[in-house]
Design a protein around this motif. Sequence first.
Motif, PDB file in Angstrom:
ATOM      1  N   ALA A 199       0.833  -1.207   0.000  1.00  0.00           N
ATOM      2  CA  ALA A 199       0.000   0.000   0.000  1.00  0.00           C
ATOM      3  C   ALA A 199       0.868   1.258   0.000  1.00  0.00           C
ATOM      4  O   ALA A 199       1.778   1.393   0.809  1.00  0.00           O
ATOM      5  CB  ALA A 199      -0.918  -0.004   1.216  1.00  0.00           C
ATOM      6  N   GLY A 200       0.593   2.148  -0.932  1.00  0.00           N
ATOM      7  CA  GLY A 200       1.305   3.415  -1.018  1.00  0.00           C
ATOM      8  C   GLY A 200       2.621   3.352  -1.772  1.00  0.00           C
ATOM      9  O   GLY A 200       3.281   4.368  -1.942  1.00  0.00           O
ATOM     10  N   LEU A 215      11.208  -3.333   3.872  1.00  0.00           N
ATOM     11  CA  LEU A 215      11.731  -4.455   3.088  1.00  0.00           C
ATOM     12  C   LEU A 215      10.961  -5.732   3.420  1.00  0.00           C
ATOM     13  O   LEU A 215      10.646  -6.534   2.544  1.00  0.00           O
ATOM     14  CB  LEU A 215      13.229  -4.639   3.337  1.00  0.00           C
ATOM     15  CG  LEU A 215      14.132  -3.506   2.850  1.00  0.00           C
ATOM     16  CD1 LEU A 215      15.590  -3.802   3.204  1.00  0.00           C
ATOM     17  CD2 LEU A 215      13.985  -3.253   1.365  1.00  0.00           C
ATOM     18  N   GLY A 216      10.642  -5.914   4.692  1.00  0.00           N
ATOM     19  CA  GLY A 216       9.850  -7.069   5.115  1.00  0.00           C
ATOM     20  C   GLY A 216       8.460  -7.072   4.501  1.00  0.00           C
ATOM     21  O   GLY A 216       7.911  -8.130   4.176  1.00  0.00           O
ATOM     22  N   GLN A 217       7.880  -5.890   4.337  1.00  0.00           N
ATOM     23  CA  GLN A 217       6.570  -5.778   3.687  1.00  0.00           C
ATOM     24  C   GLN A 217       6.614  -6.353   2.283  1.00  0.00           C
ATOM     25  O   GLN A 217       5.718  -7.093   1.874  1.00  0.00           O
ATOM     26  CB  GLN A 217       6.167  -4.305   3.576  1.00  0.00           C
ATOM     27  CG  GLN A 217       5.208  -3.793   4.587  1.00  0.00           C
ATOM     28  CD  GLN A 217       4.820  -2.366   4.218  1.00  0.00           C
ATOM     29  OE1 GLN A 217       5.637  -1.441   4.280  1.00  0.00           O
ATOM     30  NE2 GLN A 217       3.584  -2.196   3.816  1.00  0.00           N
ATOM     31  N   LEU A 218       7.643  -5.973   1.536  1.00  0.00           N
ATOM     32  CA  LEU A 218       7.772  -6.478   0.167  1.00  0.00           C
ATOM     33  C   LEU A 218       8.045  -7.979   0.176  1.00  0.00           C
ATOM     34  O   LEU A 218       7.420  -8.732  -0.579  1.00  0.00           O
ATOM     35  CB  LEU A 218       8.869  -5.734  -0.584  1.00  0.00           C
ATOM     36  CG  LEU A 218       9.120  -6.155  -2.036  1.00  0.00           C
ATOM     37  CD1 LEU A 218       7.846  -6.086  -2.865  1.00  0.00           C
ATOM     38  CD2 LEU A 218      10.210  -5.277  -2.653  1.00  0.00           C
ATOM     39  N   ALA A 219       8.937  -8.427   1.034  1.00  0.00           N
ATOM     40  CA  ALA A 219       9.264  -9.856   1.108  1.00  0.00           C
ATOM     41  C   ALA A 219       8.028 -10.682   1.452  1.00  0.00           C
ATOM     42  O   ALA A 219       7.852 -11.794   0.943  1.00  0.00           O
ATOM     43  CB  ALA A 219      10.372 -10.088   2.126  1.00  0.00           C
ATOM     44  N   THR A 269      16.259  -5.480  -1.435  1.00  0.00           N
ATOM     45  CA  THR A 269      17.306  -4.552  -1.011  1.00  0.00           C
ATOM     46  C   THR A 269      16.916  -3.117  -1.304  1.00  0.00           C
ATOM     47  O   THR A 269      16.014  -2.859  -2.098  1.00  0.00           O
ATOM     48  CB  THR A 269      18.648  -4.908  -1.700  1.00  0.00           C
ATOM     49  OG1 THR A 269      19.698  -4.142  -1.120  1.00  0.00           O
ATOM     50  CG2 THR A 269      18.603  -4.679  -3.190  1.00  0.00           C
ATOM     51  N   GLY A 270      17.599  -2.185  -0.657  1.00  0.00           N
ATOM     52  CA  GLY A 270      17.386  -0.768  -0.921  1.00  0.00           C
ATOM     53  C   GLY A 270      17.660   0.087   0.293  1.00  0.00           C
ATOM     54  O   GLY A 270      18.197  -0.382   1.296  1.00  0.00           O
ATOM     55  N   THR A 271      17.246   1.351   0.201  1.00  0.00           N
ATOM     56  CA  THR A 271      17.421   2.288   1.307  1.00  0.00           C
ATOM     57  C   THR A 271      16.229   2.274   2.252  1.00  0.00           C
ATOM     58  O   THR A 271      16.239   2.978   3.265  1.00  0.00           O
ATOM     59  CB  THR A 271      17.625   3.719   0.776  1.00  0.00           C
ATOM     60  OG1 THR A 271      16.504   4.087  -0.030  1.00  0.00           O
ATOM     61  CG2 THR A 271      18.907   3.837  -0.030  1.00  0.00           C
ATOM     62  N   ALA A 272      15.219   1.493   1.940  1.00  0.00           N
ATOM     63  CA  ALA A 272      14.052   1.363   2.814  1.00  0.00           C
ATOM     64  C   ALA A 272      14.476   0.723   4.136  1.00  0.00           C
ATOM     65  O   ALA A 272      15.487   0.032   4.202  1.00  0.00           O
ATOM     66  CB  ALA A 272      12.997   0.494   2.126  1.00  0.00           C
ATOM     67  N   ASP A 273      13.674   0.955   5.180  1.00  0.00           N
ATOM     68  CA  ASP A 273      14.013   0.361   6.469  1.00  0.00           C
ATOM     69  C   ASP A 273      13.636  -1.123   6.471  1.00  0.00           C
ATOM     70  O   ASP A 273      13.015  -1.633   5.549  1.00  0.00           O
ATOM     71  CB  ASP A 273      13.370   1.132   7.625  1.00  0.00           C
ATOM     72  CG  ASP A 273      11.841   1.115   7.607  1.00  0.00           C
ATOM     73  OD1 ASP A 273      11.243   0.162   7.067  1.00  0.00           O
ATOM     74  OD2 ASP A 273      11.241   2.058   8.140  1.00  0.00           O
ATOM     75  N   TRP A 274      14.046  -1.823   7.546  1.00  0.00           N
ATOM     76  CA  TRP A 274      13.826  -3.273   7.621  1.00  0.00           C
ATOM     77  C   TRP A 274      12.337  -3.617   7.530  1.00  0.00           C
ATOM     78  O   TRP A 274      11.958  -4.600   6.879  1.00  0.00           O
ATOM     79  CB  TRP A 274      14.422  -3.847   8.903  1.00  0.00           C
ATOM     80  CG  TRP A 274      15.910  -3.760   8.985  1.00  0.00           C
ATOM     81  CD1 TRP A 274      16.643  -3.052   9.894  1.00  0.00           C
ATOM     82  CD2 TRP A 274      16.868  -4.412   8.139  1.00  0.00           C
ATOM     83  NE1 TRP A 274      17.993  -3.213   9.652  1.00  0.00           N
ATOM     84  CE2 TRP A 274      18.158  -4.043   8.587  1.00  0.00           C
ATOM     85  CE3 TRP A 274      16.762  -5.250   7.038  1.00  0.00           C
ATOM     86  CZ2 TRP A 274      19.328  -4.495   7.983  1.00  0.00           C
ATOM     87  CZ3 TRP A 274      17.925  -5.699   6.435  1.00  0.00           C
ATOM     88  CH2 TRP A 274      19.188  -5.333   6.905  1.00  0.00           C
ATOM     89  N   ALA A 275      11.489  -2.824   8.167  1.00  0.00           N
ATOM     90  CA  ALA A 275      10.048  -3.117   8.146  1.00  0.00           C
ATOM     91  C   ALA A 275       9.493  -3.017   6.724  1.00  0.00           C
ATOM     92  O   ALA A 275       8.695  -3.867   6.306  1.00  0.00           O
ATOM     93  CB  ALA A 275       9.302  -2.172   9.080  1.00  0.00           C
TER      94      ALA A 275
END
Length: 179
Positions: free
Chosen positions: A66-67, A164-168, A156-162
């Motif tokens: 979302a977003g 990245l976890g959303q995408l995973a 991977t990326g500059t996003a935070d762990w949460a």
Amino acid sequence: MRRFTEGFYGYVVAVFVVLACVGVFLIFFAPQSRDERIPRRDYTITVANFNRAVPYQIWAPTSDPAGWIPNSNKIANGEGGAKVLHLGYATKAREHAVFIQSNEQPPAEFANRMANSNQVVGTQQVGGVTWEQRYREDKKQRTLVRALPDVTLVVTGTADWAELGQLAALLQPRPKPTA
């Protein structure tokens, strides 16, 4: 006063006055968009083409978080003739996140290259599955890695762990197309 209105100096003064007026107009009166403009790139065709091009079962997001805005996708050639799928996003926090997958061998070298690091800093549980965490401080790059028997998944990326976890968490295996 007459010398500023004739000849070369008159021309210079006139050009300066005109440029100053144009500059004032552009600064104060010209329409300016303050809206964010991130191009949206549909990746469904790229995922379908990748699925047809590789001999193993691929993974892809079931939907976009979302977003988030999908803003890049490509199929690249990896080491040893392997194909590599990249799906890029601008996250809700407007950081960068990319999902990458390949059957490139060895999986650890592929993960190291995609993460720009071979240092595991921890693990993260995503949907009951353990992902390896890697972090490269100078690039502010966080990476989640999951090595499966036939494919390596990297988020991977500059996003935070949460984030990245959303995408995973949205990654699911896709069935192979029928002939």
